[in-house]
Write a protein that holds these residues in place. Structure first.
Motif, PDB file in Angstrom:
ATOM      1  N   LYS B  43       0.831  -1.215   0.000  1.00  0.00           N
ATOM      2  CA  LYS B  43       0.000   0.000   0.000  1.00  0.00           C
ATOM      3  C   LYS B  43       0.861   1.259   0.000  1.00  0.00           C
ATOM      4  O   LYS B  43       0.692   2.152  -0.844  1.00  0.00           O
ATOM      5  CB  LYS B  43      -0.924   0.004   1.237  1.00  0.00           C
ATOM      6  CG  LYS B  43      -1.847  -1.186   1.319  1.00  0.00           C
ATOM      7  CD  LYS B  43      -2.780  -1.073   2.517  1.00  0.00           C
ATOM      8  CE  LYS B  43      -2.046  -1.120   3.848  1.00  0.00           C
ATOM      9  NZ  LYS B  43      -1.409  -2.433   4.133  1.00  0.00           N
ATOM     10  N   THR B  44       1.779   1.307   0.970  1.00  0.00           N
ATOM     11  CA  THR B  44       2.636   2.491   1.057  1.00  0.00           C
ATOM     12  C   THR B  44       3.424   2.680  -0.230  1.00  0.00           C
ATOM     13  O   THR B  44       3.536   3.794  -0.756  1.00  0.00           O
ATOM     14  CB  THR B  44       3.588   2.351   2.262  1.00  0.00           C
ATOM     15  OG1 THR B  44       2.802   2.195   3.441  1.00  0.00           O
ATOM     16  CG2 THR B  44       4.483   3.557   2.403  1.00  0.00           C
ATOM     17  N   THR B  45       3.965   1.584  -0.751  1.00  0.00           N
ATOM     18  CA  THR B  45       4.747   1.662  -1.984  1.00  0.00           C
ATOM     19  C   THR B  45       3.901   2.228  -3.123  1.00  0.00           C
ATOM     20  O   THR B  45       4.363   3.076  -3.892  1.00  0.00           O
ATOM     21  CB  THR B  45       5.265   0.258  -2.345  1.00  0.00           C
ATOM     22  OG1 THR B  45       5.925  -0.285  -1.200  1.00  0.00           O
ATOM     23  CG2 THR B  45       6.214   0.301  -3.505  1.00  0.00           C
ATOM     24  N   THR B  83       2.206  10.738   5.298  1.00  0.00           N
ATOM     25  CA  THR B  83       3.023   9.532   5.398  1.00  0.00           C
ATOM     26  C   THR B  83       2.551   8.655   6.548  1.00  0.00           C
ATOM     27  O   THR B  83       1.937   9.114   7.499  1.00  0.00           O
ATOM     28  CB  THR B  83       4.490   9.906   5.635  1.00  0.00           C
ATOM     29  OG1 THR B  83       4.554  10.757   6.780  1.00  0.00           O
ATOM     30  CG2 THR B  83       5.058  10.645   4.457  1.00  0.00           C
ATOM     31  N   GLN B  84       2.890   7.380   6.432  1.00  0.00           N
ATOM     32  CA  GLN B  84       2.495   6.436   7.470  1.00  0.00           C
ATOM     33  C   GLN B  84       3.215   6.749   8.776  1.00  0.00           C
ATOM     34  O   GLN B  84       2.622   6.766   9.837  1.00  0.00           O
ATOM     35  CB  GLN B  84       2.845   5.016   7.010  1.00  0.00           C
ATOM     36  CG  GLN B  84       2.451   3.951   8.005  1.00  0.00           C
ATOM     37  CD  GLN B  84       2.530   2.553   7.398  1.00  0.00           C
ATOM     38  OE1 GLN B  84       2.951   2.371   6.265  1.00  0.00           O
ATOM     39  NE2 GLN B  84       2.124   1.576   8.160  1.00  0.00           N
ATOM     40  N   ARG B  85       4.512   7.017   8.644  1.00  0.00           N
ATOM     41  CA  ARG B  85       5.302   7.384   9.811  1.00  0.00           C
ATOM     42  C   ARG B  85       5.303   8.905   9.889  1.00  0.00           C
ATOM     43  O   ARG B  85       5.446   9.580   8.879  1.00  0.00           O
ATOM     44  CB  ARG B  85       6.710   6.843   9.591  1.00  0.00           C
ATOM     45  CG  ARG B  85       7.705   7.186  10.651  1.00  0.00           C
ATOM     46  CD  ARG B  85       9.045   6.556  10.252  1.00  0.00           C
ATOM     47  NE  ARG B  85      10.127   7.164  11.003  1.00  0.00           N
ATOM     48  CZ  ARG B  85      11.402   7.036  10.686  1.00  0.00           C
ATOM     49  NH1 ARG B  85      11.751   6.351   9.631  1.00  0.00           N
ATOM     50  NH2 ARG B  85      12.326   7.598  11.418  1.00  0.00           N
ATOM     51  N   LEU B 157      -3.570   9.357   1.781  1.00  0.00           N
ATOM     52  CA  LEU B 157      -3.387   9.245   3.220  1.00  0.00           C
ATOM     53  C   LEU B 157      -2.963   7.830   3.565  1.00  0.00           C
ATOM     54  O   LEU B 157      -3.646   6.865   3.203  1.00  0.00           O
ATOM     55  CB  LEU B 157      -4.695   9.587   3.943  1.00  0.00           C
ATOM     56  CG  LEU B 157      -5.328  10.927   3.562  1.00  0.00           C
ATOM     57  CD1 LEU B 157      -6.690  11.079   4.223  1.00  0.00           C
ATOM     58  CD2 LEU B 157      -4.429  12.083   3.947  1.00  0.00           C
ATOM     59  N   ASP B 158      -1.844   7.719   4.234  1.00  0.00           N
ATOM     60  CA  ASP B 158      -1.336   6.390   4.579  1.00  0.00           C
ATOM     61  C   ASP B 158      -1.611   6.119   6.056  1.00  0.00           C
ATOM     62  O   ASP B 158      -0.937   6.648   6.931  1.00  0.00           O
ATOM     63  CB  ASP B 158       0.168   6.319   4.275  1.00  0.00           C
ATOM     64  CG  ASP B 158       0.626   4.889   4.066  1.00  0.00           C
ATOM     65  OD1 ASP B 158      -0.174   3.969   4.318  1.00  0.00           O
ATOM     66  OD2 ASP B 158       1.786   4.708   3.658  1.00  0.00           O
ATOM     67  N   GLU B 159      -2.610   5.335   6.315  1.00  0.00           N
ATOM     68  CA  GLU B 159      -3.050   5.006   7.667  1.00  0.00           C
ATOM     69  C   GLU B 159      -3.143   6.246   8.555  1.00  0.00           C
ATOM     70  O   GLU B 159      -2.474   6.344   9.577  1.00  0.00           O
ATOM     71  CB  GLU B 159      -2.105   3.960   8.285  1.00  0.00           C
ATOM     72  CG  GLU B 159      -2.140   2.677   7.489  1.00  0.00           C
ATOM     73  CD  GLU B 159      -1.418   1.532   8.194  1.00  0.00           C
ATOM     74  OE1 GLU B 159      -1.376   1.540   9.429  1.00  0.00           O
ATOM     75  OE2 GLU B 159      -0.929   0.645   7.492  1.00  0.00           O
ATOM     76  N   PRO B 160      -3.997   7.166   8.150  1.00  0.00           N
ATOM     77  CA  PRO B 160      -4.039   8.448   8.857  1.00  0.00           C
ATOM     78  C   PRO B 160      -4.608   8.333  10.263  1.00  0.00           C
ATOM     79  O   PRO B 160      -4.339   9.197  11.091  1.00  0.00           O
ATOM     80  CB  PRO B 160      -4.951   9.306   7.972  1.00  0.00           C
ATOM     81  CG  PRO B 160      -5.806   8.319   7.262  1.00  0.00           C
ATOM     82  CD  PRO B 160      -4.955   7.108   7.038  1.00  0.00           C
TER      83      PRO B 160
HETATM   84 MG   LIG Z   1       2.313   1.025   4.785  1.00  0.00          MG
END
Ligand SMILES: [Mg+2]
Ligand SMILES: Nc1ncnc2c1ncn2[C@@H]1O[C@H](COP(=O)(O)OP(=O)(O)OP(=O)(O)O)[C@@H](O)[C@H]1O
Lengths: 377, 312
Positions: B43-45, B83-85, B157-160
């Motif tokens: 997903k992030t990629t 970003t996720q992080r 949005l990555d795991e917001p």
């Molecule tokens: Mg991810």
């Protein structure tokens, strides 16, 4: 549960070894560092520099003059690289740093030797680097007694002479008392600036990558050059503050002369600061972690201290070491700073060193821009 | 309707390992698409490739009408990526972070916008606090405020909402829906089923491949999964027994009830037949989204052709 478990220590130790082995750069540093240091100390540093470039002004072309020049050359400390036609030209060569020594054989020399007048030969030394000249100057001590020995035998004046036929007068120019601090303190400016600036910028960008903020920065419309300039500009100010502090201390504590040459000095300081910063930036594009960036900066500092002429006279080093030294900005910066503070070099005198710094800035920033990745790939 | 995202054939490998494979997605402007998949699914990629942070090995397409390769700058300007992080500066204050964003996007009325964002966040009083000192949930909320500050047309949005409390999550989703009504397109990755259900549509990815696409109902329907719900005292204790039976693919306890799912209704029926006794009551129900995802995940692990569940 015990408070000290050797098994746990071993576990940690093994883990550290594994991590260390994976950190290839550290590995390289561990191996390369001692080797490089050994080589530098063992071979590059020659504390009695020989074959120093020397210019001569011969105002009388005679057998005696030729014999004296031959004797000077035979000491192995002097390489006669240039012949000046006028005292002004000779002076120019010395100030520009083209030669380390200037030898003047005055007119009417032979006649005065034969008359027993003990004429003087003037040897001017560029003592802005006293360690470089010291050995050569002492080698001149035996010159008057021996140089004309053969030419004078057979002449009545030559037989059973007790006094030497001529005198060698050594003039230490630019740092007459040969005070080492005069040489070291301006040099420190270069070393301190590059140490802090290269390291600070090197860490700055790597930190972004390590903390993950680079991902955010890259997702904004910011361009590589913007990132570079934006990151480096604050450090230019840092560099200028450091410069002022060092120069004020140099004057206040060590009473280092400030002969002038402000235009060259100012331009040199600016180029050097920018060069150090772009190098730091380049390092940060190569290093993956802050630790790696530190190590690279450190690796750069080593030749900057040893091969730049900061501690050991540049001309005392073998040619390969001089070649490496010439690629290092500190080397050129030291020439500019010493030239300006101790000799009052003009902008034109400092030109070759300034050009070298400018080339360094261009090449390194081009490399940094090529290396700076706009993606996380 | 125009397409805000239209990409096809996206692939990405890291060190020789395919992480995203032949990924295609089309998303209409103004829609909210939930992006789901197990950890490491890609997903992030994928999100990074969409906003130009990673270069795809192959594939092409557009975001907001701009080519993802050649016009990444145009996309970046109009896209908010969270970003996720947490990736804002922990050593800057909340306000300084927002001001930095406003500057880097070249926004006008900077002070005003930052002030509004702070007010909306409810962080006006703590504006001078270091971002690093915020709790995890507050960091997420600050990051979202940062990603929307420049009024993007597309939000990635990555795991917001990871680690965000229920009330803040509700506020967040209300906000997302409000933005989408104004024409903003959102692609949001999440692991929460309730959030998936709040999306207009979902995309399910596993092992780098898109396995399911459509509205939540469509995805459930297309999975062709049969599910029985068991009720009655002690039914949850049957779970280990049932799990090994042929025809049973997944058994999951939902509070006092048990969900037993499998692809073949007849085999599933046979498997639970021995337990059709008091006090247990079995009803055939429509599978939940979670049942479907676990089912899809299991199929990828078995290495069966993933194409069957995909499509739109
Ligand atoms: Mg991810
Ligand atoms: N920079 C990288 N280098 C090497 N491998 C990577 C890199 N980034 C991601 N991967 C790998 O790609 C795969 C997909 O990662 P990705 O982060 O896209 O997953 P994800 O779906 O976002 O997972 P999660 O739900 O855990 O966030 C993982 O197996 C991961 O290890």
């Amino acid at each position: 549960m015990s408070f000290f478990s050797p098994a746990r220590v071993l576990a940690i130790l093994a883990k550290e070894f594994i991590q260390l082995r994976r950190e290839r750069l550290t590995y390289a540093m561990i191996l390369v560092f001692p080797v490089v240091q050994l080589l530098l100390f063992g071979y590059a540093i020659n504390d009695l520099p020989r074959h120093l470039p020397t210019a001569v002004l011969v105002q009388e072309d005679s057998t005696f003059a030729r014999s004296i020049l031959a004797a000077v050359k035979n000491t192995a400390f002097f390489d006669l690289v240039a012949a000046a036609r006028t005292p002004a030209e000779l002076d120019d060569m010395l100030r520009r740093g083209q030669v380390q020594f200037a030898v003047t054989i005055p007119g009417d020399f032979s006649r005065r030797v034969i008359r027993g007048d003990r004429p003087q030969i003037l040897v001017e030394a560029d003592a802005s680097d006293p360690t470089a000249t010291g050995g050569a100057v002492s080698a001149l001590a035996g010159l008057p007694a021996q140089a004309l020995e053969r030419d004078l035998t057979g002449l009545p004046q030559g037989r059973g002479r007790s006094v030497e036929p001529f005198e060698v007068v050594v003039h230490n120019r630019y740092n007459p008392e040969s005070i080492t601090a005069y040489n070291i303190v301006p040099g420190l400016l270069g070393v301190i600036l590059s140490m802090t600036l290269v390291m600070m910028t090197g860490l700055g960008v790597t930190r972004e990558r390590e903390r993950g903020t680079m991902e955010f920065l890259l997702s904004t419309p910011a361009q590589p050059l913007e990132v570079m300039v934006g990151k480096l500009a604050p450090y230019v100010v840092v560099g200028l503050i450091q410069t002022s502090i060092i120069l004020v201390l140099a004057k206040g504590l060590f009473d280092v002369p400030m002969a002038g040459g402000w235009a060259g000095l100012g331009l040199g300081i600016f180029l050097f600061i920018v060069g150090s910063l772009t190098l730091g930036f380049l390092i940060s594009t190569l290093a993956r972690t802050q630790l790696q960036a530190m190590q690279m900066a450190f690796f750069y500092m080593m030749p900057s201290i040893l091969l730049s002429g900061f501690i050991f006279p540049f001309r005392g080093m073998p040619l390969w070491a001089q070649a490496i030294g010439s690629a290092i900005p500190v080397t050129h910066f030291l020439r500019i700073v010493r030239g300006a503070l101790l000799k009052g070099q003009s902008l034109a005198d400092a030109w070759p060193s300034l050009c070298a710094l400018a080339i360094f800035v261009c090449v390194v920033s081009a490399l940094a821009m090529l290396r700076f990745r706009r993606t996380l790939d | 309707m125009t397409l805000a995202i239209d990409v096809a054939g996206l692939s990405k490998s890291f060190g020789g390992r395919r992480v995203v494979e032949d990924f295609a997605i089309q998303l209409e402007t103004g829609r909210i698409c939930g992006f789901l998949g197990p950890n490491g699914a890609g997903k992030t990629t994928t999100l990074r490739m969409l906003c130009g942070l990673l270069t795809p090995d192959s594939g092409h397409g557009t975001c907001l009408g701009f080519d993802i390769g050649a016009q990444a700058d145009e996309i970046k300007r109009r896209t908010g990526y969270m970003t996720q992080r947490f990736s804002l500066y922990e050593d800057l204050t909340i306000e300084e972070n927002l001001t930095f964003i406003a500057r880097v996007y070249g926004l006008d009325r900077r002070g005003e916008r930052v002030g509004e964002a702070l007010k909306a966040l409810g962080l006006e009083a703590r504006r001078r606090q270091l971002a690093g000192a915020l709790s995890g949930g507050w960091k997420q909320r600050l990051a979202l405020a940062g990603a929307t500050l420049h009024e993007p047309k597309l939000l990635l949005l990555d795991e917001p909402t990871a680690g965000v409390d229920p009330r803040a999550r509700r506020t967040f989703w209300d906000e997302i829906h409000a933005l989408s009504r104004k024409g903003l397109t959102v692609l949001v990755s999440t692991h929460y089923m309730d959030e998936a259900e709040r999306c207009h549509e979902i995309a399910y990815i596993a092992a780098g491949r898109l396995l399911a696409r459509g509205t939540a109902d469509e995805v459930v329907e297309k999975a062709h999964l049969a599910t029985f719900r068991g009720e009655g005292a002690g039914v949850d204790r049957l779970s280990p027994e049932l799990a090994g039976k042929p025809g049973v693919e997944s058994v999951a306890a939902f509070g006092p009830t048990l969900h037993v799912s499998g692809p073949d209704p007849a085999a599933l029926e046979a498997a639970i037949a021995p337990y059709r006794r008091a006090p247990f009551v079995w009803t055939k129900v429509s599978p939940s989204l979670e049942d479907v995802f676990i089912h899809l995940m299991g199929r990828v692990e078995e290495g069966s052709a993933p194409g069957a569940g995909a499509g739109r």
